[in-house]
Design an enzyme around this catalytic site. Structure first.
Site, short mmCIF file in Angstrom:
data_model
loop_
_atom_site.label_atom_id
_atom_site.label_comp_id
_atom_site.label_asym_id
_atom_site.label_seq_id
_atom_site.Cartn_x
_atom_site.Cartn_y
_atom_site.Cartn_z
N ARG A 1 0.84 -1.20 0.00
CA ARG A 1 0.00 0.00 0.00
C ARG A 1 0.87 1.26 0.00
O ARG A 1 0.51 2.27 -0.59
CB ARG A 1 -0.92 -0.02 1.23
CG ARG A 1 -1.89 1.14 1.30
CD ARG A 1 -2.86 1.01 2.45
NE ARG A 1 -2.31 1.49 3.70
CZ ARG A 1 -2.96 1.50 4.86
NH1 ARG A 1 -4.16 1.00 4.94
NH2 ARG A 1 -2.40 1.97 5.95
N ARG B 1 0.50 8.11 1.58
CA ARG B 1 0.38 8.49 2.99
C ARG B 1 1.77 8.58 3.61
O ARG B 1 2.58 7.67 3.49
CB ARG B 1 -0.45 7.45 3.75
CG ARG B 1 -1.88 7.88 3.94
CD ARG B 1 -2.72 6.81 4.57
NE ARG B 1 -2.25 6.41 5.89
CZ ARG B 1 -2.96 5.62 6.70
NH1 ARG B 1 -4.12 5.17 6.32
NH2 ARG B 1 -2.49 5.28 7.87
N ARG C 1 3.59 1.60 14.21
CA ARG C 1 2.13 1.54 14.31
C ARG C 1 1.66 0.17 14.81
O ARG C 1 0.70 0.07 15.56
CB ARG C 1 1.50 1.85 12.94
CG ARG C 1 1.39 3.36 12.71
CD ARG C 1 1.41 3.73 11.25
NE ARG C 1 0.27 3.26 10.52
CZ ARG C 1 0.27 3.11 9.18
NH1 ARG C 1 1.35 3.42 8.47
NH2 ARG C 1 -0.79 2.68 8.57
P1 ADP Z 1 -4.14 2.71 10.23
O1 ADP Z 1 -5.11 1.95 11.06
O2 ADP Z 1 -4.03 2.20 8.84
O3 ADP Z 1 -2.79 2.86 10.88
P2 ADP Z 1 -5.65 5.25 10.57
O4 ADP Z 1 -6.02 6.07 9.39
O5 ADP Z 1 -6.77 4.64 11.34
O6 ADP Z 1 -4.62 4.18 10.03
O7 ADP Z 1 -4.79 6.15 11.60
C1 ADP Z 1 -3.64 6.85 11.19
C2 ADP Z 1 -3.06 7.62 12.39
O8 ADP Z 1 -4.04 8.55 12.90
C3 ADP Z 1 -2.67 6.78 13.61
O9 ADP Z 1 -1.39 6.22 13.47
C4 ADP Z 1 -2.77 7.83 14.72
O10 ADP Z 1 -1.63 8.67 14.74
C5 ADP Z 1 -3.94 8.66 14.31
N1 ADP Z 1 -5.23 8.18 14.90
C6 ADP Z 1 -6.31 7.72 14.21
N2 ADP Z 1 -7.31 7.40 15.05
C7 ADP Z 1 -6.86 7.65 16.30
C8 ADP Z 1 -7.42 7.49 17.60
N3 ADP Z 1 -8.67 7.01 17.80
N4 ADP Z 1 -6.68 7.85 18.68
C9 ADP Z 1 -5.44 8.32 18.52
N5 ADP Z 1 -4.84 8.48 17.32
C10 ADP Z 1 -5.53 8.15 16.22
#
Ligand code: ADP
Length: 185
Positions: free
Chosen positions: A126, A132, A143
């Site tokens: 991806r 991204r 992550r």
């Molecule tokens: P993925 O699950 O593919 O890593 P997301 O788009 O859900 O991607 O999240 C990307 C980033 O956004 C996370 O690594 C974090 O920094 C932030 N983030 C998203 N949702 C939350 C949350 N509920 N609480 C804290 N940080 C969040």
């Protein structure tokens, strides 16, 4: 009215299956990751504050996402699919309280189960097309650590409430969607 949480590691396919679930059940899709990326793209004050945190693969503070979720629940009338939230047990507890204020509750949590090796492979693939800034190998590994340490306990939180639907997240997109419908019904 259904209020569903889609849950899984980064790379598990939450985004793809979310699109399917919201169409199938007529829900509002709330992705905290998308909302946060929009703040960054729009160069808002909040966006500037969170950019480096997100780029590193760490979670942003609970206050920020909770405020977004609070607004989204207040504005919604058709039921919500929560994607990327709750990310830790504190957020899960707050979500229950916010929904209760509106006489609502989580219907179920759909958990996409994908082996770790496959997650890393999918995310590296991806990374080549997503654009991204948090899709690179170092950040991906961070992550996954954040996920295992902070997010995975959220699964037990819903399992204890009898709300966890564990779905095999491998195979074709269509097969996975079908498993999800079967489990929800
Ligand atoms: P993925 O699950 O593919 O890593 P997301 O788009 O859900 O991607 O999240 C990307 C980033 O956004 C996370 O690594 C974090 O920094 C932030 N983030 C998203 N949702 C939350 C949350 N509920 N609480 C804290 N940080 C969040």
């Amino acid at each position: 009215m259904k209020n569903i949480v889609i849950f899984g590691a980064p790379g598990a396919g939450k985004g793809t299956q979310s699109e399917f679930i919201v169409q199938r059940y007529g829900l509002t899709h709330i992705s905290t990751g998308d909302l946060l990326r929009k703040e960054i793209a729009d160069r808002t004050e909040l966006g500037l504050r969170i950019k480096s945190i997100m780029d590193s693969g760490s979670l942003v503070s609970d206050d920020i996402v909770v405020e977004m979720i609070d607004k989204a629940i207040a504005a919604d009338t058709q039921g919500i699919l929560f994607d990327g939230f709750p990310r830790n047990v504190k957020q899960a507890e707050i979500l229950d309280q916010l929904l209760a204020k509106h006489g609502r509750a989580i219907t179920c949590m759909v958990r996409l189960d994908v082996p770790k090796e496959e997650l890393i492979q999918r995310m590296l693939l991806r990374a080549k097309v997503s654009g991204r800034s948090d899709d690179n190998e170092e950040t991906i590994r961070h992550r996954l650590v954040e996920y295992e340490e902070k997010t995975l306990p959220v699964a037990s939180y819903y399992e204890k409430q009898g709300k966890e639907l564990l779905i095999d997240g491998t195979g074709s997109i269509e097969d996975i969607s079908k498993r999800i419908i079967d489990a929800i019904s």
